[in-house]
Write a protein that holds these residues in place. Structure first.
Motif, PDB file in Angstrom:
ATOM      1  N   MET A   1       1.406   0.489  -5.089  1.00 45.79           N
ATOM      2  CA  MET A   1       1.385   1.001  -6.541  1.00 45.79           C
ATOM      3  C   MET A   1       1.456  -0.073  -7.458  1.00 45.79           C
ATOM      4  O   MET A   1       2.286  -1.062  -7.705  1.00 45.79           O
ATOM      5  CB  MET A   1       3.092   1.684  -6.462  1.00 45.79           C
ATOM      6  CG  MET A   1       3.443   2.127  -7.793  1.00 45.79           C
ATOM      7  SD  MET A   1       3.870   3.670  -8.319  1.00 45.79           S
ATOM      8  CE  MET A   1       3.265   4.601  -7.245  1.00 45.79           C
ATOM      9  N   ALA A  46       8.768   0.291   3.702  1.00 45.47           N
ATOM     10  CA  ALA A  46       8.130  -0.070   2.500  1.00 45.47           C
ATOM     11  C   ALA A  46       8.033   1.109   1.301  1.00 45.47           C
ATOM     12  O   ALA A  46       7.244   1.913   1.643  1.00 45.47           O
ATOM     13  CB  ALA A  46       6.677  -0.497   2.770  1.00 45.47           C
ATOM     14  N   CYS A  47       8.709   1.094   0.409  1.00 45.64           N
ATOM     15  CA  CYS A  47       8.950   1.677  -0.458  1.00 45.64           C
ATOM     16  C   CYS A  47       8.575   1.293  -1.954  1.00 45.64           C
ATOM     17  O   CYS A  47       8.969   0.595  -2.669  1.00 45.64           O
ATOM     18  CB  CYS A  47      10.398   2.346  -0.547  1.00 45.64           C
ATOM     19  SG  CYS A  47      10.792   3.803  -1.868  1.00 45.64           S
ATOM     20  N   SER A  48       7.330   1.971  -2.408  1.00 47.62           N
ATOM     21  CA  SER A  48       6.777   1.780  -3.802  1.00 47.62           C
ATOM     22  C   SER A  48       7.693   2.549  -5.010  1.00 47.62           C
ATOM     23  O   SER A  48       7.519   2.292  -6.114  1.00 47.62           O
ATOM     24  CB  SER A  48       5.319   2.191  -3.807  1.00 47.62           C
ATOM     25  OG  SER A  48       5.155   3.698  -3.874  1.00 47.62           O
ATOM     26  N   ASP A  52       5.182   9.486  -1.907  1.00 49.41           N
ATOM     27  CA  ASP A  52       5.309   9.272  -0.364  1.00 49.41           C
ATOM     28  C   ASP A  52       6.337   8.531   0.045  1.00 49.41           C
ATOM     29  O   ASP A  52       7.113   8.987   1.179  1.00 49.41           O
ATOM     30  CB  ASP A  52       3.693   9.180   0.067  1.00 49.41           C
ATOM     31  CG  ASP A  52       2.783   9.863  -0.648  1.00 49.41           C
ATOM     32  OD1 ASP A  52       2.994  10.906  -1.020  1.00 49.41           O
ATOM     33  OD2 ASP A  52       1.680   9.302  -0.878  1.00 49.41           O
ATOM     34  N   SER A  53       6.589   7.442  -0.333  1.00 51.52           N
ATOM     35  CA  SER A  53       7.279   6.411   0.308  1.00 51.52           C
ATOM     36  C   SER A  53       8.668   6.779  -0.069  1.00 51.52           C
ATOM     37  O   SER A  53       9.641   6.724   0.711  1.00 51.52           O
ATOM     38  CB  SER A  53       7.135   4.986  -0.103  1.00 51.52           C
ATOM     39  OG  SER A  53       6.885   4.679  -1.286  1.00 51.52           O
ATOM     40  N   LEU A  76      12.389  -1.955   1.371  1.00 51.50           N
ATOM     41  CA  LEU A  76      11.691  -3.225   0.723  1.00 51.50           C
ATOM     42  C   LEU A  76      10.692  -2.700  -0.452  1.00 51.50           C
ATOM     43  O   LEU A  76       9.907  -1.782  -0.308  1.00 51.50           O
ATOM     44  CB  LEU A  76      10.698  -3.950   1.837  1.00 51.50           C
ATOM     45  CG  LEU A  76      11.432  -4.699   2.602  1.00 51.50           C
ATOM     46  CD1 LEU A  76      10.331  -5.389   3.553  1.00 51.50           C
ATOM     47  CD2 LEU A  76      12.143  -5.918   2.050  1.00 51.50           C
ATOM     48  N   VAL A  78       7.973  -3.984  -3.512  1.00 50.44           N
ATOM     49  CA  VAL A  78       7.557  -5.006  -3.728  1.00 50.44           C
ATOM     50  C   VAL A  78       7.082  -4.790  -5.483  1.00 50.44           C
ATOM     51  O   VAL A  78       6.619  -3.861  -5.739  1.00 50.44           O
ATOM     52  CB  VAL A  78       6.306  -5.465  -3.134  1.00 50.44           C
ATOM     53  CG1 VAL A  78       5.532  -6.544  -3.737  1.00 50.44           C
ATOM     54  CG2 VAL A  78       6.632  -5.770  -1.582  1.00 50.44           C
ATOM     55  N   HIS A  80       4.994  -5.767  -8.126  1.00 50.99           N
ATOM     56  CA  HIS A  80       3.610  -6.916  -8.210  1.00 50.99           C
ATOM     57  C   HIS A  80       3.604  -7.517  -9.426  1.00 50.99           C
ATOM     58  O   HIS A  80       2.778  -8.250  -9.745  1.00 50.99           O
ATOM     59  CB  HIS A  80       2.292  -5.809  -7.972  1.00 50.99           C
ATOM     60  CG  HIS A  80       2.356  -5.442  -6.684  1.00 50.99           C
ATOM     61  ND1 HIS A  80       2.609  -4.093  -6.656  1.00 50.99           N
ATOM     62  CD2 HIS A  80       1.894  -5.684  -5.638  1.00 50.99           C
ATOM     63  CE1 HIS A  80       2.501  -3.585  -5.490  1.00 50.99           C
ATOM     64  NE2 HIS A  80       1.862  -4.382  -4.793  1.00 50.99           N
ATOM     65  N   ARG A 123       1.227  -8.173  -1.434  1.00 47.52           N
ATOM     66  CA  ARG A 123       2.675  -7.160  -0.844  1.00 47.52           C
ATOM     67  C   ARG A 123       2.802  -7.209   0.598  1.00 47.52           C
ATOM     68  O   ARG A 123       4.030  -7.828   0.744  1.00 47.52           O
ATOM     69  CB  ARG A 123       2.215  -5.583  -1.297  1.00 47.52           C
ATOM     70  CG  ARG A 123       3.018  -4.425  -0.923  1.00 47.52           C
ATOM     71  CD  ARG A 123       2.692  -3.298  -1.568  1.00 47.52           C
ATOM     72  NE  ARG A 123       1.831  -2.466  -0.890  1.00 47.52           N
ATOM     73  CZ  ARG A 123       0.912  -2.109  -1.551  1.00 47.52           C
ATOM     74  NH1 ARG A 123       0.482  -2.153  -2.981  1.00 47.52           N
ATOM     75  NH2 ARG A 123      -0.120  -1.324  -0.917  1.00 47.52           N
ATOM     76  N   ALA A 140       4.468   4.997   4.401  1.00 48.57           N
ATOM     77  CA  ALA A 140       4.224   6.324   4.203  1.00 48.57           C
ATOM     78  C   ALA A 140       2.758   6.857   4.160  1.00 48.57           C
ATOM     79  O   ALA A 140       2.548   8.058   3.560  1.00 48.57           O
ATOM     80  CB  ALA A 140       5.026   6.870   3.047  1.00 48.57           C
ATOM     81  N   HIS A 141       1.925   6.274   4.887  1.00 44.92           N
ATOM     82  CA  HIS A 141       0.363   6.853   4.784  1.00 44.92           C
ATOM     83  C   HIS A 141       0.250   8.180   5.659  1.00 44.92           C
ATOM     84  O   HIS A 141       1.247   8.491   6.600  1.00 44.92           O
ATOM     85  CB  HIS A 141      -0.356   6.003   5.579  1.00 44.92           C
ATOM     86  CG  HIS A 141      -0.648   4.476   4.948  1.00 44.92           C
ATOM     87  ND1 HIS A 141       0.047   3.460   5.060  1.00 44.92           N
ATOM     88  CD2 HIS A 141      -1.396   4.404   3.787  1.00 44.92           C
ATOM     89  CE1 HIS A 141      -0.345   2.503   4.683  1.00 44.92           C
ATOM     90  NE2 HIS A 141      -1.281   2.804   3.651  1.00 44.92           N
ATOM     91  N   ASN A 210      -4.252   6.730  -9.021  1.00 42.69           N
ATOM     92  CA  ASN A 210      -4.374   7.891  -7.659  1.00 42.69           C
ATOM     93  C   ASN A 210      -5.392   8.790  -8.070  1.00 42.69           C
ATOM     94  O   ASN A 210      -6.059   9.236  -7.200  1.00 42.69           O
ATOM     95  CB  ASN A 210      -2.971   8.373  -7.107  1.00 42.69           C
ATOM     96  CG  ASN A 210      -2.125   7.056  -6.435  1.00 42.69           C
ATOM     97  OD1 ASN A 210      -2.763   6.133  -6.080  1.00 42.69           O
ATOM     98  ND2 ASN A 210      -1.055   7.724  -5.982  1.00 42.69           N
TER      99      ASN A 210
END
Ligand SMILES: Nc1ncnc2c1ncn2[C@@H]1O[C@H](COP(=O)(O)OP(=O)(O)OP(=O)(O)O)[C@@H](O)[C@H]1O
Length: 570
Positions: A1, A46-48, A52-53, A76, A78, A80, A123, A140-141, A210
């Motif tokens: 993200m 891994a949570c943006s 989804d995540s 977690l 990140v 950016h 990331r 979360a893919h 997206n």
């Protein structure tokens, strides 16, 4: 993200709200599939802060609350730092996690570049730094990501491996630390996740890129997927299923390539990632499709990404050649190193540039004085004789070491071998080796010097001495190894007390020729080697070892070529 829009709705606890059965089923069946790998591992998510995540994190909270998930992952996020408001979103994720009683860490990434790829790379770097060995990172893919990935790869001309898509479980090792990426939602559809997120009124952050259609992935999502869905409404599920089938097919191909490689690799010539060697005669007995698959696998060893099909085809062409022109060199700039692929006679070599550079370094002359070989060999069995170790060439990458055991040297020189536990009675009584230097009591000097191009040399199996190209051809030494040949000579004029012994024919006598992977015993006038004792000759051969060790960060790792077991009497 990497960018954001839409102000999220207020944060509510979600533990007791209704669970989505399909999404729970996807997560729990993946949990069952990887239960052995997950056992005792720490799990991170891994949570943006995106839909989804955040939805995956919410489902974990719910399932844990209902006792259906044995762990609660730590989040977690990140940051950016690419957007003015990215810090605000990071705080938002942290607040949401606190409201759900979820541990959460905010990490700051340094992105080199502006694109998605650079952000992803940065990331993973920062997340990896937090993970301990064997930790698991949940991502979360989902099935739509999978379908888009496969379409992207299809239009790029990927093979079975590429078309098997994103893997649900992948271990990766970096800097000596191993961890796993776990994607339990690859069979879950984006629409299902969206509905779930809405039902829970999750305060997720929407990423406008997206939908923007400004890169291939979002273009496929916006323009191509809806069209495909008009032909088959199950297109997402179906593509994801194809990926699973191809993933199984890839595993079978891998197993086949590993088995084929075992038959085709030339054992005595392998040097970790520096040099890998195939026997092309054995390779050519396989059907062409298995040859290509094997070459693909062979080239990819030690590298994160496979070579292009064009390179595999070129290597395939090279492997089929029978002519005596060995000049062709195929260059491959791979992810970790660059390589040259060459053929010499019926061998195909993948040689790293570091190794090739090392092979051109000049060789000096080194010497070793043995005060009394007979005494060394005859030392009591309780005191194990030490080998003579000589470093012939070294740099920060590789060390070439010659290791000569006194008993092997004594046997070569026809000296007194009594007391040497490794020599058979048979050999002693029949006197396999007899020479003028037998039972010499004084000091001797062993010298190791580069083979001069015009130096004439005769191995015990050659009828007459040869020099230069003729010699290289007789011994089968490829072009790039020709600057790496060492002559070992023995000289008896050097005595213990510094006085030269008056020995007839006291000049240095060449007794061995060494290459980094081979060793030949030389025929000399003063030494008569009879080759009718193969077992005993092999015993001598085992006592004379030429080996390359690989150095890493100034540490010497295990020898890359263990013991040289080729017959040196060729
Ligand atoms: N900034 C981030 N911090 C932590 N994890 C992230 C971040 N961005 C992405 N991820 C993780 O990587 C996965 C895939 O990334 P991608 O860029 O495809 O996701 P996204 O569109 O941002 O998705 P999501 O809606 O899952 O947050 C995400 O599902 C998420 O698990």
């Amino acid at each position: 993200m990497t960018s954001s829009a839409i102000i999220p709705s207020p944060i509510k606890p979600i533990a007791t709200l209704p669970i989505d059965d399909d999404l729970a089923q996807a997560l729990l069946s993946s949990l069952t599939e990887y239960s052995a790998q997950l056992h005792g591992r720490r799990v991170w998510l891994a949570c943006s802060g995106g839909r989804d995540s955040l939805a995956l994190a919410a489902l974990c909270v719910q399932l844990y609350h209902h006792g259906r998930l044995p762990f609660l992952p730590q989040l977690l996020h990140v940051d950016h730092g690419l957007q003015a408001d990215s810090g605000v979103w990071a705080q938002h994720v942290a607040r949401w996690a606190t409201a759900q009683n979820l541990p959460c860490q905010i990490l700051r990434a340094q992105v080199k570049g502006q694109d998605e790829q650079a952000a992803r790379h940065a990331r993973y770097e920062v997340m990896r730094a937090v993970l301990n060995t064997d930790d698991v990172l949940l991502l979360a893919h989902h099935a739509d990501d999978q379908a888009e990935t496969i379409l992207m790869r299809l239009i790029q001309g990927a093979g079975v491996n590429g078309l098997s898509g994103i893997q649900p479980w992948r271990t990766q090792t970096q800097g000596g630390r191993r961890n796993a990426l776990w994607r339990p939602w690859l069979t879950a559809k984006r629409s299902t996740i969206s509905r779930y997120a809405q039902r829970l009124q999750l305060p997720y952050i929407d990423d406008p890129t997206n939908e923007a259609g400004d890169n291939v992935r979002s273009g496929l999502r916006r323009d191509v997927m809806p069209v495909l869905a008009t032909y088959n409404p199950n297109v997402i599920d179906n593509i994801a299923r194809s990926a699973q089938l191809l993933s199984d097919a890839q595993s079978i191909l891998n197993d086949q390539a590993v088995a084929d490689l075992q038959r085709v690799a030339v054992n005595g010539l392998q040097l970790a990632s520096a040099q890998r060697v195939l026997d092309t005669a054995a390779l050519n007995t396989l059907p062409p499709y298995r040859q290509r698959q094997l070459l693909h696998h062979w080239l990819t060893q030690d590298e994160p990404l496979p070579p292009t099909k064009q390179l595999v085809d070129a290597v395939f062409g090279l492997s089929r050649r029978q002519d005596s022109n060995h000049q062709t060199a195929l260059f491959w700039q791979a992810g970790l190193q660059s390589y040259v692929i060459r053929r010499y006679r019926q061998r195909l070599y993948r040689i790293s540039s570091d190794w090739l550079d090392w092979l051109t370094l000049p060789l000096g002359k080194v010497e070793h004085v043995i005060s009394d070989l007979t005494a060394e060999v005859a030392s009591t069995p309780a005191i194990r004789p030490q080998p003579i170790l000589m470093i012939l060439r070294s740099d920060t990458h590789f060390v070439w070491q010659a290791k000569i055991w006194p008993h092997a040297l004594a046997a070569l020189l026809g000296g007194d071998r009594s007391g040497s536990a490794t020599f058979s009675k048979d050999m002693l009584s029949e006197g396999m080796l007899r020479g003028k230097l037998a039972n010499h009591q004084g000091a001797m000097r062993l010298s190791f010097a580069p083979l001069a191009r015009q130096q004439r040399v005769r191995t015990v199996s050659m009828p007459r001495p040869q020099a230069g190209k003729k010699l290289y051809q007789t011994l089968g030494i490829p072009v790039w190894l020709r600057e790496s040949l060492v002559i070992v000579s023995v000289d008896f004029s050097h005595s213990k007390d510094g006085q030269d012994d008056l020995i007839e024919n006291a000049a240095a006598v060449p007794i061995l020729l060494l290459s980094p992977f081979d060793c030949w015993i030389l025929h000399t006038d003063i030494m008569r080697v009879e080759s009718n004792h193969p077992a005993a000759l092999n015993e001598i051969a085992e006592g004379i070892i030429s080996q390359i060790m690989i150095q890493k960060a100034r540490q010497t790792t295990k020898p890359a070529t263990p013991k040289l077991r080729q017959n040196p009497f060729r």
